[in-house]
Design a protein around this motif. Structure first.
Motif, PDB file in Angstrom:
ATOM      1  N   VAL A   1     103.492-134.781  14.071  1.00  0.00           N
ATOM      2  CA  VAL A   1     102.710-135.425  13.105  1.00  0.00           C
ATOM      3  C   VAL A   1     101.238-135.125  13.703  1.00  0.00           C
ATOM      4  O   VAL A   1     100.481-135.048  12.947  1.00  0.00           O
ATOM      5  CB  VAL A   1     103.186-136.710  12.880  1.00  0.00           C
ATOM      6  CG1 VAL A   1     101.902-137.552  12.051  1.00  0.00           C
ATOM      7  CG2 VAL A   1     104.495-136.964  12.136  1.00  0.00           C
ATOM      8  N   GLN A   2     101.165-135.312  14.911  1.00  0.00           N
ATOM      9  CA  GLN A   2      99.853-135.270  15.477  1.00  0.00           C
ATOM     10  C   GLN A   2      99.476-133.742  15.432  1.00  0.00           C
ATOM     11  O   GLN A   2      98.217-133.457  15.089  1.00  0.00           O
ATOM     12  CB  GLN A   2      99.671-135.490  16.945  1.00  0.00           C
ATOM     13  CG  GLN A   2      99.984-137.039  17.368  1.00  0.00           C
ATOM     14  CD  GLN A   2      99.913-137.220  18.937  1.00  0.00           C
ATOM     15  OE1 GLN A   2     100.399-136.445  19.524  1.00  0.00           O
ATOM     16  NE2 GLN A   2      99.140-138.468  19.336  1.00  0.00           N
ATOM     17  N   HIS A   3     100.285-132.707  15.406  1.00  0.00           N
ATOM     18  CA  HIS A   3      99.852-131.372  15.518  1.00  0.00           C
ATOM     19  C   HIS A   3      99.555-131.155  13.891  1.00  0.00           C
ATOM     20  O   HIS A   3      98.265-130.551  13.637  1.00  0.00           O
ATOM     21  CB  HIS A   3     101.047-130.859  15.572  1.00  0.00           C
ATOM     22  CG  HIS A   3     100.817-129.084  15.300  1.00  0.00           C
ATOM     23  ND1 HIS A   3     100.118-128.149  15.856  1.00  0.00           N
ATOM     24  CD2 HIS A   3     101.394-128.494  14.101  1.00  0.00           C
ATOM     25  CE1 HIS A   3     100.118-127.037  15.399  1.00  0.00           C
ATOM     26  NE2 HIS A   3     101.133-127.166  14.106  1.00  0.00           N
ATOM     27  N   LEU A   4     100.100-131.948  12.896  1.00  0.00           N
ATOM     28  CA  LEU A   4      99.836-131.447  11.429  1.00  0.00           C
ATOM     29  C   LEU A   4      98.288-132.223  11.266  1.00  0.00           C
ATOM     30  O   LEU A   4      97.646-131.742  10.430  1.00  0.00           O
ATOM     31  CB  LEU A   4     100.914-132.143  10.397  1.00  0.00           C
ATOM     32  CG  LEU A   4     100.424-131.897   8.857  1.00  0.00           C
ATOM     33  CD1 LEU A   4     100.436-130.774   8.748  1.00  0.00           C
ATOM     34  CD2 LEU A   4     101.459-132.909   8.347  1.00  0.00           C
ATOM     35  N   ASP A   5      98.198-133.382  11.712  1.00  0.00           N
ATOM     36  CA  ASP A   5      96.718-134.036  11.533  1.00  0.00           C
ATOM     37  C   ASP A   5      95.807-133.060  12.365  1.00  0.00           C
ATOM     38  O   ASP A   5      94.806-132.967  11.476  1.00  0.00           O
ATOM     39  CB  ASP A   5      96.773-135.389  12.377  1.00  0.00           C
ATOM     40  CG  ASP A   5      97.767-136.363  11.591  1.00  0.00           C
ATOM     41  OD1 ASP A   5      97.945-136.213  10.390  1.00  0.00           O
ATOM     42  OD2 ASP A   5      97.999-137.383  12.238  1.00  0.00           O
ATOM     43  N   GLN A   6      95.941-132.535  13.348  1.00  0.00           N
ATOM     44  CA  GLN A   6      94.792-131.733  13.892  1.00  0.00           C
ATOM     45  C   GLN A   6      94.765-130.211  13.039  1.00  0.00           C
ATOM     46  O   GLN A   6      93.419-129.941  12.882  1.00  0.00           O
ATOM     47  CB  GLN A   6      95.192-131.154  15.344  1.00  0.00           C
ATOM     48  CG  GLN A   6      95.213-132.312  16.405  1.00  0.00           C
ATOM     49  CD  GLN A   6      95.888-132.280  17.751  1.00  0.00           C
ATOM     50  OE1 GLN A   6      96.391-130.860  17.711  1.00  0.00           O
ATOM     51  NE2 GLN A   6      95.654-133.017  18.645  1.00  0.00           N
ATOM     52  N   VAL A   7      95.650-129.860  12.651  1.00  0.00           N
ATOM     53  CA  VAL A   7      95.720-128.631  11.781  1.00  0.00           C
ATOM     54  C   VAL A   7      94.817-128.984  10.509  1.00  0.00           C
ATOM     55  O   VAL A   7      93.957-128.185   9.879  1.00  0.00           O
ATOM     56  CB  VAL A   7      97.186-128.110  11.342  1.00  0.00           C
ATOM     57  CG1 VAL A   7      96.952-126.991  10.253  1.00  0.00           C
ATOM     58  CG2 VAL A   7      97.605-127.347  12.583  1.00  0.00           C
ATOM     59  N   ARG A   8      95.208-130.188   9.912  1.00  0.00           N
ATOM     60  CA  ARG A   8      94.422-130.564   8.732  1.00  0.00           C
ATOM     61  C   ARG A   8      93.128-130.873   8.879  1.00  0.00           C
ATOM     62  O   ARG A   8      92.201-130.503   8.153  1.00  0.00           O
ATOM     63  CB  ARG A   8      94.940-131.827   7.997  1.00  0.00           C
ATOM     64  CG  ARG A   8      96.309-131.594   7.311  1.00  0.00           C
ATOM     65  CD  ARG A   8      97.029-132.780   6.962  1.00  0.00           C
ATOM     66  NE  ARG A   8      98.225-132.602   6.053  1.00  0.00           N
ATOM     67  CZ  ARG A   8      99.120-133.507   5.944  1.00  0.00           C
ATOM     68  NH1 ARG A   8      98.866-134.901   6.314  1.00  0.00           N
ATOM     69  NH2 ARG A   8     100.038-133.155   5.100  1.00  0.00           N
ATOM     70  N   LEU A   9      92.665-131.287  10.258  1.00  0.00           N
ATOM     71  CA  LEU A   9      91.121-131.370  10.691  1.00  0.00           C
ATOM     72  C   LEU A   9      90.557-129.997  10.580  1.00  0.00           C
ATOM     73  O   LEU A   9      89.419-129.937  10.243  1.00  0.00           O
ATOM     74  CB  LEU A   9      91.232-132.109  11.793  1.00  0.00           C
ATOM     75  CG  LEU A   9      91.332-133.661  11.556  1.00  0.00           C
ATOM     76  CD1 LEU A   9      91.175-134.347  13.162  1.00  0.00           C
ATOM     77  CD2 LEU A   9      90.290-134.294  10.732  1.00  0.00           C
ATOM     78  N   LEU A  10      91.292-129.044  11.268  1.00  0.00           N
ATOM     79  CA  LEU A  10      90.769-127.814  11.712  1.00  0.00           C
ATOM     80  C   LEU A  10      90.415-127.193   9.971  1.00  0.00           C
ATOM     81  O   LEU A  10      89.489-126.498   9.817  1.00  0.00           O
ATOM     82  CB  LEU A  10      91.630-127.079  12.349  1.00  0.00           C
ATOM     83  CG  LEU A  10      91.681-127.334  13.917  1.00  0.00           C
ATOM     84  CD1 LEU A  10      92.695-126.444  14.583  1.00  0.00           C
ATOM     85  CD2 LEU A  10      90.394-127.063  14.560  1.00  0.00           C
ATOM     86  N   GLU A  11      91.351-127.236   9.133  1.00  0.00           N
ATOM     87  CA  GLU A  11      91.413-126.810   7.934  1.00  0.00           C
ATOM     88  C   GLU A  11      90.172-127.155   6.976  1.00  0.00           C
ATOM     89  O   GLU A  11      89.108-126.581   6.433  1.00  0.00           O
ATOM     90  CB  GLU A  11      92.576-126.821   7.040  1.00  0.00           C
ATOM     91  CG  GLU A  11      93.613-125.820   7.662  1.00  0.00           C
ATOM     92  CD  GLU A  11      94.967-125.996   6.992  1.00  0.00           C
ATOM     93  OE1 GLU A  11      95.360-126.759   6.341  1.00  0.00           O
ATOM     94  OE2 GLU A  11      95.942-125.169   7.177  1.00  0.00           O
ATOM     95  N   GLN A  12      90.058-128.601   7.104  1.00  0.00           N
ATOM     96  CA  GLN A  12      88.682-129.240   6.623  1.00  0.00           C
ATOM     97  C   GLN A  12      87.617-128.965   7.170  1.00  0.00           C
ATOM     98  O   GLN A  12      86.458-128.498   6.255  1.00  0.00           O
ATOM     99  CB  GLN A  12      88.846-130.730   6.658  1.00  0.00           C
ATOM    100  CG  GLN A  12      90.066-131.432   5.853  1.00  0.00           C
ATOM    101  CD  GLN A  12      90.136-132.832   6.481  1.00  0.00           C
ATOM    102  OE1 GLN A  12      89.418-133.363   6.845  1.00  0.00           O
ATOM    103  NE2 GLN A  12      90.926-133.630   5.151  1.00  0.00           N
ATOM    104  N   SER A  13      87.403-128.560   8.582  1.00  0.00           N
ATOM    105  CA  SER A  13      86.193-128.038   8.855  1.00  0.00           C
ATOM    106  C   SER A  13      85.936-126.650   8.456  1.00  0.00           C
ATOM    107  O   SER A  13      84.525-126.200   8.438  1.00  0.00           O
ATOM    108  CB  SER A  13      86.173-128.185  10.543  1.00  0.00           C
ATOM    109  OG  SER A  13      87.127-127.209  11.156  1.00  0.00           O
ATOM    110  N   LEU A  14      86.802-125.850   8.215  1.00  0.00           N
ATOM    111  CA  LEU A  14      86.499-124.629   7.823  1.00  0.00           C
ATOM    112  C   LEU A  14      85.711-124.615   6.304  1.00  0.00           C
ATOM    113  O   LEU A  14      85.065-123.742   6.073  1.00  0.00           O
ATOM    114  CB  LEU A  14      87.930-123.679   7.857  1.00  0.00           C
ATOM    115  CG  LEU A  14      88.417-123.287   9.094  1.00  0.00           C
ATOM    116  CD1 LEU A  14      89.984-122.646   8.741  1.00  0.00           C
ATOM    117  CD2 LEU A  14      87.756-122.513   9.661  1.00  0.00           C
ATOM    118  N   GLY A  15      86.387-125.644   5.422  1.00  0.00           N
ATOM    119  CA  GLY A  15      85.787-125.616   4.114  1.00  0.00           C
ATOM    120  C   GLY A  15      84.187-126.299   4.290  1.00  0.00           C
ATOM    121  O   GLY A  15      83.889-126.309   3.090  1.00  0.00           O
ATOM    122  N   SER A  16      83.771-126.928   5.362  1.00  0.00           N
ATOM    123  CA  SER A  16      82.484-127.562   5.200  1.00  0.00           C
ATOM    124  C   SER A  16      81.583-126.561   5.493  1.00  0.00           C
ATOM    125  O   SER A  16      81.387-125.525   5.842  1.00  0.00           O
ATOM    126  CB  SER A  16      82.360-128.571   6.508  1.00  0.00           C
ATOM    127  OG  SER A  16      83.629-129.293   6.292  1.00  0.00           O
TER     128      SER A  16
END
Length: 80
Positions: free
Chosen positions: A65-80
């Motif tokens: 679950v922590q891994h998924l949270d980190q991946v989601r944050l990284l993906e969000q930062s790519l869209g910024s």
């Protein structure tokens, strides 16, 4: 590679405490959630959910679950 759908199911179960609540949150059936978790557990060879109530993550489940949270944050930062 781990399936995002399975990780999302795991994450929602841990956050909401049940397969049914996770299914409702993701807009799928409880059976679909169960199949995703079963496949993930079989692939990893480990139990990921203590099937409560409430359902809770094992140590490995919580790390995923922590891994998924980190991946989601990284993906969000790519869209910024």
């Amino acid at each position: 590679m781990l399936a995002y759908a399975a990780l999302a199911a795991l994450s929602e179960i841990v956050r909401r405490g049940s397969f049914e609540a996770a299914a409702a949150a993701l807009g799928v059936t409880p059976s679909a959630i169960s199949q995703r978790i079963k496949g993930l557990e079989e692939r990893l060879g480990q139990v990921l959910i203590h099937r409560g109530p409430p359902a809770t993550g094992t140590g490995t489940g919580l790390r995923l679950v922590q891994h998924l949270d980190q991946v989601r944050l990284l993906e969000q930062s790519l869209g910024s």
